[in-house]
Motif scaffolding. Sequence first.
Motif, PDB file in Angstrom:
ATOM      1  N   LEU A 114    -125.304 -24.154 -39.514  1.00 29.99           N
ATOM      2  CA  LEU A 114    -125.091 -22.850 -38.892  1.00 29.99           C
ATOM      3  C   LEU A 114    -124.829 -21.748 -39.911  1.00 29.99           C
ATOM      4  CD1 LEU A 114    -122.938 -23.995 -35.852  1.00 29.99           C
ATOM      5  CD2 LEU A 114    -125.090 -22.742 -35.688  1.00 29.99           C
ATOM      6  N   ALA A 115    -124.398 -22.119 -41.107  1.00 34.30           N
ATOM      7  CA  ALA A 115    -124.169 -21.111 -42.148  1.00 34.30           C
ATOM      8  C   ALA A 115    -125.460 -20.388 -42.510  1.00 34.30           C
ATOM      9  CB  ALA A 115    -123.564 -21.764 -43.393  1.00 34.30           C
ATOM     10  N   CYS A 116    -126.613 -21.030 -42.296  1.00 27.86           N
ATOM     11  CA  CYS A 116    -127.901 -20.399 -42.597  1.00 27.86           C
ATOM     12  C   CYS A 116    -128.142 -19.145 -41.765  1.00 27.86           C
ATOM     13  CB  CYS A 116    -129.037 -21.378 -42.327  1.00 27.86           C
ATOM     14  SG  CYS A 116    -129.178 -22.690 -43.532  1.00 27.86           S
ATOM     15  N   ARG A 117    -127.466 -19.036 -40.647  1.00 28.80           N
ATOM     16  CA  ARG A 117    -127.692 -17.886 -39.763  1.00 28.80           C
ATOM     17  C   ARG A 117    -127.066 -16.613 -40.306  1.00 28.80           C
ATOM     18  NH1 ARG A 117    -129.831 -19.357 -34.786  1.00 28.80           N
ATOM     19  NH2 ARG A 117    -130.429 -21.551 -34.882  1.00 28.80           N
ATOM     20  N   VAL A 118    -126.260 -16.742 -41.318  1.00 28.65           N
ATOM     21  CA  VAL A 118    -125.758 -15.569 -42.057  1.00 28.65           C
ATOM     22  C   VAL A 118    -126.067 -15.836 -43.530  1.00 28.65           C
ATOM     23  CG1 VAL A 118    -124.035 -14.690 -40.460  1.00 28.65           C
ATOM     24  CG2 VAL A 118    -123.447 -16.632 -41.892  1.00 28.65           C
ATOM     25  N   ALA A 119    -127.377 -15.950 -43.811  1.00 29.00           N
ATOM     26  CA  ALA A 119    -127.840 -16.470 -45.096  1.00 29.00           C
ATOM     27  C   ALA A 119    -127.418 -15.608 -46.278  1.00 29.00           C
ATOM     28  CB  ALA A 119    -129.362 -16.622 -45.073  1.00 29.00           C
ATOM     29  N   HIS A 120    -127.353 -14.297 -46.095  1.00 27.26           N
ATOM     30  CA  HIS A 120    -126.976 -13.444 -47.224  1.00 27.26           C
ATOM     31  C   HIS A 120    -125.553 -13.743 -47.679  1.00 27.26           C
ATOM     32  CE1 HIS A 120    -125.419  -9.889 -49.319  1.00 27.26           C
ATOM     33  NE2 HIS A 120    -126.651  -9.734 -49.743  1.00 27.26           N
ATOM     34  N   ASP A 121    -124.623 -13.728 -46.738  1.00 26.93           N
ATOM     35  CA  ASP A 121    -123.227 -13.989 -47.093  1.00 26.93           C
ATOM     36  C   ASP A 121    -123.022 -15.441 -47.527  1.00 26.93           C
ATOM     37  OD1 ASP A 121    -122.324 -11.380 -46.624  1.00 26.93           O
ATOM     38  OD2 ASP A 121    -122.198 -11.756 -44.480  1.00 26.93           O
ATOM     39  N   ALA A 122    -123.770 -16.358 -46.907  1.00 21.69           N
ATOM     40  CA  ALA A 122    -123.676 -17.759 -47.314  1.00 21.69           C
ATOM     41  C   ALA A 122    -124.131 -17.922 -48.766  1.00 21.69           C
ATOM     42  CB  ALA A 122    -124.513 -18.640 -46.390  1.00 21.69           C
TER      43      ALA A 122
ATOM     44  N   ALA B 111    -118.136 -23.730 -44.449  1.00 25.89           N
ATOM     45  CA  ALA B 111    -117.535 -24.055 -43.150  1.00 25.89           C
ATOM     46  C   ALA B 111    -116.975 -22.809 -42.470  1.00 25.89           C
ATOM     47  CB  ALA B 111    -116.436 -25.097 -43.325  1.00 25.89           C
ATOM     48  N   ASN B 112    -116.447 -21.874 -43.248  1.00 25.88           N
ATOM     49  CA  ASN B 112    -115.997 -20.602 -42.690  1.00 25.88           C
ATOM     50  C   ASN B 112    -117.112 -19.931 -41.908  1.00 25.88           C
ATOM     51  OD1 ASN B 112    -113.514 -19.080 -42.767  1.00 25.88           O
ATOM     52  ND2 ASN B 112    -113.421 -19.542 -44.947  1.00 25.88           N
ATOM     53  N   LEU B 113    -118.298 -19.930 -42.486  1.00 28.68           N
ATOM     54  CA  LEU B 113    -119.445 -19.270 -41.864  1.00 28.68           C
ATOM     55  C   LEU B 113    -119.961 -20.072 -40.671  1.00 28.68           C
ATOM     56  CD1 LEU B 113    -121.233 -18.208 -45.158  1.00 28.68           C
ATOM     57  CD2 LEU B 113    -119.678 -16.871 -43.733  1.00 28.68           C
ATOM     58  N   VAL B 114    -119.808 -21.389 -40.730  1.00 24.48           N
ATOM     59  CA  VAL B 114    -120.176 -22.225 -39.583  1.00 24.48           C
ATOM     60  C   VAL B 114    -119.326 -21.862 -38.372  1.00 24.48           C
ATOM     61  CG1 VAL B 114    -120.093 -24.589 -38.669  1.00 24.48           C
ATOM     62  CG2 VAL B 114    -121.073 -24.154 -40.941  1.00 24.48           C
ATOM     63  N   GLY B 115    -118.011 -21.698 -38.584  1.00 25.87           N
ATOM     64  CA  GLY B 115    -117.121 -21.339 -37.485  1.00 25.87           C
ATOM     65  C   GLY B 115    -117.492 -20.005 -36.859  1.00 25.87           C
ATOM     66  N   TYR B 116    -117.768 -19.024 -37.694  1.00 26.71           N
ATOM     67  CA  TYR B 116    -118.184 -17.703 -37.202  1.00 26.71           C
ATOM     68  C   TYR B 116    -119.499 -17.810 -36.424  1.00 26.71           C
ATOM     69  CZ  TYR B 116    -120.360 -13.092 -37.349  1.00 26.71           C
ATOM     70  OH  TYR B 116    -121.022 -11.934 -37.007  1.00 26.71           O
ATOM     71  N   SER B 117    -120.501 -18.453 -37.029  1.00 25.58           N
ATOM     72  CA  SER B 117    -121.824 -18.522 -36.409  1.00 25.58           C
ATOM     73  C   SER B 117    -121.804 -19.289 -35.099  1.00 25.58           C
ATOM     74  CB  SER B 117    -122.819 -19.171 -37.377  1.00 25.58           C
ATOM     75  OG  SER B 117    -122.993 -18.375 -38.528  1.00 25.58           O
ATOM     76  N   ALA B 118    -120.950 -20.318 -35.018  1.00 27.69           N
ATOM     77  CA  ALA B 118    -120.858 -21.101 -33.782  1.00 27.69           C
ATOM     78  C   ALA B 118    -120.449 -20.222 -32.604  1.00 27.69           C
ATOM     79  CB  ALA B 118    -119.867 -22.249 -33.960  1.00 27.69           C
ATOM     80  N   VAL B 119    -119.515 -19.321 -32.843  1.00 26.32           N
ATOM     81  CA  VAL B 119    -119.057 -18.419 -31.772  1.00 26.32           C
ATOM     82  C   VAL B 119    -120.159 -17.434 -31.385  1.00 26.32           C
ATOM     83  CG1 VAL B 119    -117.405 -16.609 -31.175  1.00 26.32           C
ATOM     84  CG2 VAL B 119    -116.643 -18.651 -32.402  1.00 26.32           C
TER      85      VAL B 119
END
Length: 376
Positions: A317-325, A137-145
């Motif tokens: 949306l976390a998939c958009r930063v797949a490495h960190d996810a 969810a942390n990564l979802v928030g970042y990716s959404a922005v």
Amino acid sequence: MNKVLVFKSQDDKDPRVPLLPEEARKLCQLGCKVWVAAGLGSSLGISNEDYEAEGCDITSAPTEVLDEIDIVLSLGPPSPDMAAAYKAHHVHIGSLNAFQNGDQVREWQDRGFTTIALDFIPRTTIAQKMDVLSSQANLVGYSAVIVACYNLNKLAPMMMTPSGTIQPARFFILGAGVAGLQAIATARRLGARVDAYDPRPDVEEQVKSLGARFIQIKLGETGQTKDGYAKALKSDQIREQQIAMAEYCASSDVVITTAQVFGKKAPKLITREMIERMPHGSVIVDGAVESGGNVEGSIADGLVKVHGVTIIGYRNLACRVAHDASQMHSNNLVNFLSHFWVPDSQAFAFNPADEIIQASMVTHQGNIVSHRLNLH
């Protein structure tokens, strides 16, 4: 010795990897024998040789090695062919999305194997380092922005130039859980002006600490569950909420919704009438589209325009930063497994009486054992 198989998610569009090589090494060091499905890390440029260098074995036919396997690790639920091949002694661990996969849960029950849902990990202090939902969810928030800014026809920060002053974009974040708070923090780092709303008054201090303005709407009794999730609002409360939020949406360049109710369909917060009042060129990101969506007219994995407003409904949306996810998921997974490792017996012990297992085990010995599900 426990033997573990790491298997790719059945979602071919998901570039994340459930277990990275460096975390797989930690399981080998515990004393596990780790098998990895061939090509597991290819989406991130990780080769089979990278896993072998950390002590893993590679299999190009995962179902054929199942007789040697005790535990299967994956991002999501078992694929149909894997579930059909499981025996009663197998344990499948992943994010099972059990609320939406009721028919599959019954099939797992009939097959008699054990399933453990990482997305059911309780929000307790001891389980915090295993909490897959929160880390993703942390990564979802970042990716959404980031997605919103890419589709917005304005800059996020204020700029003072010889040509004049450009005012900062105005963001309105709905929901101040993990995803919402990260969205606030990311938008503020980009220099945007941020308003945020959540029906739980307890989160006001957290919102303000990130530099956003907390919007108060009087709805009567609200609150959160013992696990920290927002409680569902009544229909009249939702309507009062919409009336008040309409004014903030009308003056916002970006609206990001993250409101979800654990185990239930996401509430509809943004109506078409509210969308029609928003400025031309503004953007809405529906961060709850996977559980039904907060925005009227949003489409799962789609981008639509309504009266000049772009509505984005990208799932996962976390998939958009797949490495960190993948890194965060790997850490959560290893922390979970390490908690249940018994050195003396060189094996995992998933005790049904343990509070973490009580919350996360879905099926076991031919029964649906999760108290969260009403599938009996």
